[in-house]
Design an enzyme around this catalytic site. Structure first.
Site, PDB file in Angstrom:
ATOM      1  N   HIS A 217      46.144  38.013  50.995  1.00  0.00           N
ATOM      2  CA  HIS A 217      45.899  37.928  49.548  1.00  0.00           C
ATOM      3  C   HIS A 217      47.216  38.119  48.813  1.00  0.00           C
ATOM      4  O   HIS A 217      47.675  39.242  48.602  1.00  0.00           O
ATOM      5  CB  HIS A 217      44.886  38.996  49.136  1.00  0.00           C
ATOM      6  CG  HIS A 217      44.300  38.789  47.775  1.00  0.00           C
ATOM      7  ND1 HIS A 217      44.883  37.988  46.824  1.00  0.00           N
ATOM      8  CD2 HIS A 217      43.167  39.293  47.194  1.00  0.00           C
ATOM      9  CE1 HIS A 217      44.139  37.998  45.716  1.00  0.00           C
ATOM     10  NE2 HIS A 217      43.098  38.781  45.921  1.00  0.00           N
TER      11      HIS A 217
ATOM     12  N   TYR B   9      48.158  41.536  42.324  1.00  0.00           N
ATOM     13  CA  TYR B   9      48.221  42.545  43.373  1.00  0.00           C
ATOM     14  C   TYR B   9      49.640  42.694  43.934  1.00  0.00           C
ATOM     15  O   TYR B   9      50.608  42.303  43.298  1.00  0.00           O
ATOM     16  CB  TYR B   9      47.206  42.228  44.463  1.00  0.00           C
ATOM     17  CG  TYR B   9      45.767  42.211  43.958  1.00  0.00           C
ATOM     18  CD1 TYR B   9      45.397  42.918  42.811  1.00  0.00           C
ATOM     19  CD2 TYR B   9      44.782  41.482  44.603  1.00  0.00           C
ATOM     20  CE1 TYR B   9      44.097  42.911  42.329  1.00  0.00           C
ATOM     21  CE2 TYR B   9      43.472  41.464  44.135  1.00  0.00           C
ATOM     22  CZ  TYR B   9      43.137  42.178  42.994  1.00  0.00           C
ATOM     23  OH  TYR B   9      41.852  42.157  42.525  1.00  0.00           O
TER      24      TYR B   9
ATOM     25  N   HIS C  92      46.780  36.702  42.125  1.00  0.00           N
ATOM     26  CA  HIS C  92      46.391  37.532  40.975  1.00  0.00           C
ATOM     27  C   HIS C  92      47.509  38.509  40.611  1.00  0.00           C
ATOM     28  O   HIS C  92      48.648  38.097  40.470  1.00  0.00           O
ATOM     29  CB  HIS C  92      45.061  38.231  41.247  1.00  0.00           C
ATOM     30  CG  HIS C  92      43.959  37.277  41.598  1.00  0.00           C
ATOM     31  ND1 HIS C  92      43.732  36.115  40.888  1.00  0.00           N
ATOM     32  CD2 HIS C  92      43.036  37.293  42.600  1.00  0.00           C
ATOM     33  CE1 HIS C  92      42.708  35.463  41.424  1.00  0.00           C
ATOM     34  NE2 HIS C  92      42.278  36.147  42.462  1.00  0.00           N
TER      35      HIS C  92
ATOM     36  N   GLY D 173      34.572  28.870  44.498  1.00  0.00           N
ATOM     37  CA  GLY D 173      34.179  30.261  44.418  1.00  0.00           C
ATOM     38  C   GLY D 173      32.806  30.454  43.828  1.00  0.00           C
ATOM     39  O   GLY D 173      31.795  30.468  44.532  1.00  0.00           O
TER      40      GLY D 173
END
Length: 363
Positions: free
Chosen positions: A175, A180, A178, A319
């Site tokens: 990941h 993070y 976004h 999604g």
């Protein structure tokens, strides 16, 4: 309907039965103290195994990676065993499944970390909110990571990758999207380090490259994906003059790895912003990245098919449509109407709004 979305695709040594990918989505169903994947989660993913590939919700690589409640982990033996039941359910239904592994970095809170400050590349508040057991709370100024901290997190991802392999997953997705930890390193807004992990695009990308080296050493060729969202703008992390050159450098640097894919999340409109180059992420990254390209972000079947038909991507990630349509592939194939999700139940725990959506044949 005969189009590319429903054609097989060779993903390394895996054969996907179609090019429709279930995108990773946090659902908040690990409502137990050990953050274990549950039988309910096994049912949820099995229901959606007609996707060419399922990518699970983000999964914590360590206790220090946690940034939201009720999200599962992959750092203990019990968590690994629990995930194996999910994998078996999907495989029994003829599906393929990758585990997304995640660390939120500075977008956490002491409430998640036994009172400790979260770690970040620099001591800069990301100015976000995190969902704690007491509700949403504002983020704080994190503790700047030492080089030892960085090496430790890379090791956490390596261990999580070993556990994912032990659980039987077909691969892992890192990941890197976004707000993070990965974007925090890549952005000169949140990474103002003066050592070899900060400054130039090459240095800000170093953490990503070193971590990929560790994870691919576990999985080998064609079993590790990376998700990025180059146009993300939220809190402190906003595109600036460094953003496009950084992602250009990173995309080309990824060619040294034999990844399963690069998963790029696009946004509706970034015209007039420093991220304008990413208005069409498929056409931007296609010339730069030599491997399998997956595109996602608010797409429907028509838009996905158009991207595939232009040869600007190989796989399309969906999604929200998968939430209320466990048989999304069949609905796209037949042109059947889509059910709409109850967004009030996205993260609430329990079967309602999770495994109780009907298939088209039951309507």
């Amino acid at each position: 309907m005969d189009n590319k979305l429903f054609s097989e695709y060779k993903l390394g040594d895996l054969t996907l039965k179609n090019r429709i990918v279930m995108a990773p989505m946090t659902r908040g169903r690990a409502t137990n103290p050990e953050l274990l994947a549950t039988d309910l989660m096994a049912t949820y993913y099995k229901q959606r195994a007609s996707a060419g590939l399922i990518i699970t919700e983000g999964c914590w690589v360590s206790p220090d990676a946690i940034g939201y409640i009720n999200v599962p982990g992959i750092y203990t033996d019990n968590q690994t065993k629990a995930w194996s039941h999910v994998v078996d359910a999907v495989h029994d239904a003829g599906g393929k499944i990758f585990l997304q592994i995640s660390h939120v970095g500075s977008v956490s809170h002491p409430d998640h970390l036994n009172g400790k400050l979260p770690l970040g590349p620099s001591a800069i508040n990301p100015n976000e909110q995190t969902f704690t057991p007491e509700g949403f709370k504002d983020t704080l100024v994190p503790r700047e990571m030492t080089v030892e901290d960085i090496k430790g997190i890379i090791e956490d991802f390596r261990t999580a990758s070993l556990n994912a392999k032990k659980a039987g997953f077909d691969g892992v997705e890192i990941h890197g999207a976004h707000v993070y930890l990965f974007p925090q390193f890549l952005s000169s807004e949140t990474n103002q380090r003066t050592d070899s992990y900060g400054g130039s695009a090459e240095n800000r990308s170093r953490f990503v490259i070193e971590l990929l080296e560790a994870v691919t050493s576990v999985w080998g060729k064609g079993r590790v994906g990376l998700k990025i969202s180059p146009a993300t703008s939220s809190g402190t992390l906003k595109p600036n003059a460094d953003t496009e050159p950084t992602f250009r450098y990173l995309a080309q640097a990824l060619n040294q790895f034999d990844l399963a894919y690069l998963h790029v999340l696009g946004l509706e409109s970034v015209v007039g912003t420093p991220a304008e180059a990413f208005q069409d992420v498929a056409s931007y990254f296609r010339p730069l990245y030599n491997g399998t390209l997956m595109i996602g972000g608010g797409l429907d079947s028509e838009k996905g098919e158009a991207i595939l038909s232009s040869n600007n991507a190989d796989l399309i990630a969906f999604g929200l449509p998968f939430v209320a349509n466990p048989d999304l592939v069949e609905r796209y194939r037949t042109g059947a109407a889509l059910s709409l999700p109850n967004t009030d139940l996205l993260y609430t725990g329990g079967a309602e709004g999770y495994t109780d959506y009907e298939t088209f044949k039951e309507n």
